[in-house]
Design an enzyme around this catalytic site. Structure first.
Site, mmCIF file in Angstrom:
data_model
loop_
_atom_site.group_PDB
_atom_site.id
_atom_site.type_symbol
_atom_site.label_atom_id
_atom_site.label_comp_id
_atom_site.label_asym_id
_atom_site.label_seq_id
_atom_site.Cartn_x
_atom_site.Cartn_y
_atom_site.Cartn_z
ATOM 1 C CG ASP A 12 2.646 -0.412 -3.119
ATOM 2 O OD1 ASP A 12 1.411 -0.232 -3.055
ATOM 3 O OD2 ASP A 12 3.360 -0.491 -2.114
ATOM 4 N N GLY A 13 1.523 2.066 -4.794
ATOM 5 C CA GLY A 13 1.506 3.502 -4.585
ATOM 6 C C GLY A 13 1.697 3.787 -3.112
ATOM 7 C CG ASP A 71 -0.548 -3.551 -1.667
ATOM 8 O OD1 ASP A 71 -1.026 -2.566 -2.276
ATOM 9 O OD2 ASP A 71 0.501 -3.474 -0.992
ATOM 10 C CG HIS A 127 2.959 -3.604 3.923
ATOM 11 N ND1 HIS A 127 4.080 -2.873 3.610
ATOM 12 C CD2 HIS A 127 1.910 -2.911 3.430
ATOM 13 C CE1 HIS A 127 3.709 -1.773 2.967
ATOM 14 N NE2 HIS A 127 2.399 -1.785 2.852
ATOM 15 C CG ASP A 137 5.831 -0.454 0.791
ATOM 16 O OD1 ASP A 137 4.879 0.339 0.829
ATOM 17 O OD2 ASP A 137 6.633 -0.599 1.740
#
Length: 344
Positions: A12-13, A71, A127, A137
C-alpha cells in the site's frame, strides 16, 4: 526442494495532504509477520504505491510464486497491462507525454522479468476489513506522518527518489544528504531495499501503528478540515495511459479509494472492481444521458481549491421516474468519482 505454495504479500501507499504532502509505502507478508515501510516528507500516493510494489518484489526473490495484493488499480496496471504499450511508444503515453514515475515502473518491470518465480497481482477492496490491507495502510500512513514531522528520515528506493524529484510535487522534500550524493553520481548508499537494514522489527511496526492511530485521532478532533490522505498527483485520469485500460474501462482508482482533497463529500466512493464496472457498462443497452448536472459540494467549496477547472470520470446512481420523452429529475443521487485531473 522448491516450495510451490504462493507467497502472498500486501502492499500500500499513502499520501497526506496530497499532492506535495508526506508520503509513505509499506508491504507485509501474510505469513511470518515480516513487514517493511518507508516514505518521505513530500510525495504522492501513486509514488508510494509503486515504491511498495518494488520493495515487495526486491524483498521476495526466488522461485516461489509471489502474489501481491493491493487496493491500487494504478499500481497493478503500471506493473502489468500498460507497460508493453509504453515501451512501444518510447515511454510516452497516449497524449505523447512522458510517462510519469518511469524510473519506478521500469524497475518494477525489470524485477518481474528477472524473477525466477511467477508474479501475480490481485486487487482487493481498500479499507474494507482485510487484515493485511489494513496493516500496510497503517504502516504507510504511520511512516508518512512521522516523515512529515521530521521524526523519521526519508526512506525510498533510489528509483523512488528519482521519480519524486522529477515530479511537480517535490517542493520542500527533505532528501538525506547521502541520498543526494548518490543521486548526483556519488557512491551508492542505498541497498536494494532502499535502506541499510532489512524490514521493520515488531517494535518499529508497533511504533508506526501508534503514530497512524494518533494522526487519525487528530483528524477526528478537527472535523472542519477535510481528510486529504491517499490522493494522487493531479489525479490523472487513466482511461488510456498505457494505452489500454483494463477491460476497456477507466481505472477507478484515484488512489486507494480514499477521500480526495476537493471537499469532504466530493470524494471517491467507488472502490469498484473493474469486472463489476464492465458488467455495468455492458448493461447500458445503448442508452445515453445528456444535460447539465451539479455535483455537491462543489470544488470551489474546498480550502484546497486552486481555481483551476477539473476533469472528472465517474458515474451516477439513478433511481427516478422517466417520462416518454426521456427526461427525468435527479435528486441527491450518489455520484461515484473514479478519477480526477486538473485541466492545464
Amino acid at each position: 526442494m522448491t516450495n510451490d505454495k504462493n507467497l502472498v504479500v500486501s502492499t500500500d501507499g499513502s499520501a497526506l495532504s496530497n499532492p506535495n504532502g508526506p508520503m509513505g509505502w509499506a508491504w507485509a507478508d501474510h505469513e511470518g509477520g515480516d513487514a517493511d515501510a518507508g516514505g518521505a516528507s513530500n510525495g504522492t500516493n501513486q509514488i508510494g504505491e509503486l515504491c511498495a510494489v518494488l520493495q515487495a518484489l526486491r524483498a521476495h526473490p526466488g522461485e516461489r510464486p509471489l502474489v501481491i495484493e493491493t487496493d491500487s488499480q494504478y499500481a497493478i496496471n503500471c506493473s502489468t497491462t500498460w507497460v508493453p504499450g509504453w515501451k512501444k511508444k518510447g515511454w510516452k503515453n497516449s497524449q505523447g507525454k512522458p510517462v510519469k514515475n518511469r524510473p519506478l515502473i521500469e524497475a518494477i518491470d525489470q524485477e518481474i522479468q528477472a524473477r525466477p518465480g511467477s508474479v501475480r497481482f490481485v486487487w482487493v477492496k481498500g479499507h474494507a476489513g482485510d487484515t493485511f490491507n489494513e496493516k500496510v495502510d497503517t504502516l504507510a500512513r504511520g511512516y508518512a506522518t512521522a516523515a512529515g514531522k521530521g521524526e523519521r528520515e526519508g526512506c525510498l528506493p533510489i528509483e523512488g527518489w528519482r521519480s519524486l524529484l522529477a515530479s511537480p510535487y517535490a517542493k520542500g522534500t527533505q532528501v538525506p544528504s547521502a541520498v543526494k550524493a548518490e543521486l548526483d553520481g556519488g557512491p551508492q548508499v542505498l541497498d536494494k531495499l532502499g535502506r541499510k537494514k532489512v524490514g521493520l522489527d515488531q517494535e518499529e511496526q508497533k511504533d508506526l501503528a501508534e503514530t497512524a492511530v494518533e494522526a487519525e485521532s487528530m483528524e477526528a478532533t478537527f472535523p472542519q478540515s477535510p481528510k486529504t490522505r491517499d490522493i494522487e498527483e493531479s489525479q490523472t485520469t487513466v482511461t488510456d495511459p498505457g494505452d489500454e485500460a483494463i477491460n476497456g474501462t477507466p481505472d477507478p482508482d484515484i488512489a486507494d479509494g480514499q477521500e480526495d482533497e476537493l471537499a469532504p463529500a466530493f470524494k471517491d466512493t467507488s472502490d469498484t472492481d473493474t469486472a463489476d464496472q464492465e458488467t455495468k457498462n455492458s448493461g447500458a443497452r445503448g442508452l445515453r444521458a445528456s444535460g447539465r448536472v451539479r455535483i455537491t459540494p462543489p470544488p470551489s467549496g474546498s480550502s484546497m481549491f486552486t481555481g483551476q477547472d477539473l476533469h472528472i470520470v465517474g458515474s451516477i446512481d439513478i433511481d427516478a421516474d422517466i417520462d416518454p420523452d426521456g427526461y427525468l429529475t435527479i435528486q441527491e443521487s450518489p455520484f461515484r468519482l473514479h478519477a480526477i485531473e486538473v485541466e492545464d
